[in-house]
Scaffold this active site. Structure first.
Site, short mmCIF file in Angstrom:
data_model
loop_
_atom_site.label_atom_id
_atom_site.label_comp_id
_atom_site.label_asym_id
_atom_site.label_seq_id
_atom_site.Cartn_x
_atom_site.Cartn_y
_atom_site.Cartn_z
N GLY A 36 0.79 -1.23 0.00
CA GLY A 36 0.00 0.00 0.00
C GLY A 36 0.81 1.27 0.00
N ALA A 37 2.07 1.20 -0.46
CA ALA A 37 2.93 2.39 -0.44
C ALA A 37 3.04 3.04 -1.82
CB ALA A 37 4.31 2.03 0.07
N GLY A 38 2.42 2.45 -2.81
CA GLY A 38 2.44 3.06 -4.14
C GLY A 38 3.51 2.52 -5.07
N LEU A 39 4.19 1.47 -4.61
CA LEU A 39 5.23 0.90 -5.48
C LEU A 39 4.78 -0.42 -6.10
CD1 LEU A 39 8.52 1.61 -3.46
CD2 LEU A 39 7.61 2.82 -5.43
N SER A 48 3.37 -3.05 -4.63
CA SER A 48 3.74 -4.23 -3.84
C SER A 48 2.70 -5.34 -3.95
CB SER A 48 3.92 -3.85 -2.38
OG SER A 48 2.75 -3.20 -1.94
N SER A 49 1.42 -4.98 -4.00
CA SER A 49 0.42 -6.05 -4.08
C SER A 49 0.61 -6.81 -5.39
CB SER A 49 -1.01 -5.50 -3.96
OG SER A 49 -1.29 -4.61 -5.02
N ALA A 50 0.89 -6.11 -6.48
CA ALA A 50 1.11 -6.78 -7.77
C ALA A 50 2.35 -7.66 -7.69
CB ALA A 50 1.27 -5.74 -8.88
N ALA A 51 3.42 -7.15 -7.07
CA ALA A 51 4.66 -7.93 -6.98
C ALA A 51 4.41 -9.22 -6.18
CB ALA A 51 5.75 -7.10 -6.31
N ASP A 72 0.30 -2.61 -13.12
CA ASP A 72 1.22 -3.08 -12.09
C ASP A 72 1.59 -4.55 -12.27
OD1 ASP A 72 1.58 -0.84 -10.44
OD2 ASP A 72 -0.37 -1.16 -9.49
#
Ligand code: MEV
Length: 317
Positions: free
Chosen positions: A104-107, A109-112, A154
């Protein structure tokens, strides 16, 4: 992270996300029973371990913060699609997640995590999916977990690596120069689904918001030209404008604005929030150490780091 086009991409405009060298590592082992155990030490603030049966509607979470529940939603759906791909609906799995990117930081991460989880689980169950197939299944997972609101950006970017261009279902990789990015992170997290829903509501109510989404699409097309030509001055200008347009859609935050300005004042060619917004990360295009130093002196900034473009996407280790 997004160079250009987050949020507008949900409405069919093009976007250019880039993969950076921060990875989520997912290890999956098949169990003798049909239960599932998920352990994630650093994906959320507290970390968590959850064990549950295949038929439990909602896994019991020890630390039921919204973020842990969101993380479980992604992992659970990723395991379901992996079992489906392997035609093993009852396979029990032990899943361990290590992530260099907080959720949830905009990088992205959920997709990764979803991409790595599908890849690791299908391999464990004896199926070797092409990266494009992992990306497509990961997109379906994000869409389901984010209540139908997601783009392929993403997940395609995480699976393929490098810089990519996504417009609706048209996803392709882009040749790009190795750009000098700096990331600033405010230490907070957001709920992507809520932010996407907020933009949808604004776009439905106000013509200006509808037009802003279209303007972001125009800007992305100009950004692609600048990327092709290696015109960093133009890329920086367009990043600044993209940040302004995202702020108009209500997804910036004081911390993000402060970090964007600190990076610019530290000499960045351009800077913008990245991802869903509401808090989290900004990305700046910046040669030298000025922007990174300026960010490290900004109270709103919890962490700043140079972000190298990752040419490789999902991989087995
Ligand atoms: C979130 O990382 C990016 C958004 O554009 C949502 C999406 O594309 O799925 C806000």
């Amino acid at each position: 992270m997004y160079l250009f086009g987050e949020h507008a991409v949900v409405y069919g405009e093009p976007a250019v996300p880039c993969a950076i060298e921060r990875r989520a590592t997912v290890t999956v082992g098949e169990r003798a029973d049909d239960r599932q155990r998920v352990s994630a030490a650093d994906l959320t603030l507290d970390g968590f371990t959850v064990e549950y049966g295949a038929d439990d509607a909602t896994p019991d979470v020890d630390v039921p913060t919204p973020l842990v529940e969101a993380a479980m939603g992604y992992v659970d759906a990723a395991m379901a699609t992996a079992r489906d791909a392997a035609d093993r609906p009852d396979a029990g799995l032990d899943v361990t997640i290590e992530s260099e990117i907080p959720l949830g930081a905009g990088l992205g991460s959920s997709a990764a995590v979803v991409v790595a989880a599908i890849d690791a689980a299908t391999r464990e169950l004896g199926v070797d999916l092409a990266s494009e197939d992992v990306a497509e299944r990961a997109y379906a997972v994000e869409k389901e977990v984010q209540s139908g609101e997601a783009s392929r950006a993403d997940t395609f970017c995480s699976a393929m690596g490098g810089a990519v261009r996504v417009e609706g279902s048209d996803c392709r990789t882009l040749a790009t120069p190795d750009l000098p990015f700096v990331v600033g992170y405010d230490g907070t997290s957001h709920d992507t689904g809520e932010l996407v829903a907020g933009v949808r509501a604004l776009r439905e109510e106000y013509d200006f918001a509808y037009d802003t989404v279209e303007s972001i699409g125009d800007l992305v097309r100009r950004g692609e030209d600048a990327l092709r030509e290696g015109d960093t001055a133009e890329l920086g200008r367009l990043m600044d404008v993209n940040h302004g347009l995202l702020a108009a859609l209500g997804v910036s935050a004081r911390s993000l604005d402060e970090m964007v300005w600190a990076a610019r004042e530290g000499g960045a060619t351009g800077a913008k929030l990245t991802g869903a917004g509401g808090g989290g990360c900004i990305v700046a295009l910046a040669d030298g150490d000025g922007a990174k130093t300026a960010l490290s002196l900004t109270p709103a900034c919890d962490e700043s780091f140079r972000a190298k473009l990752a040419t490789e996407g999902v991989r087995a280790e």
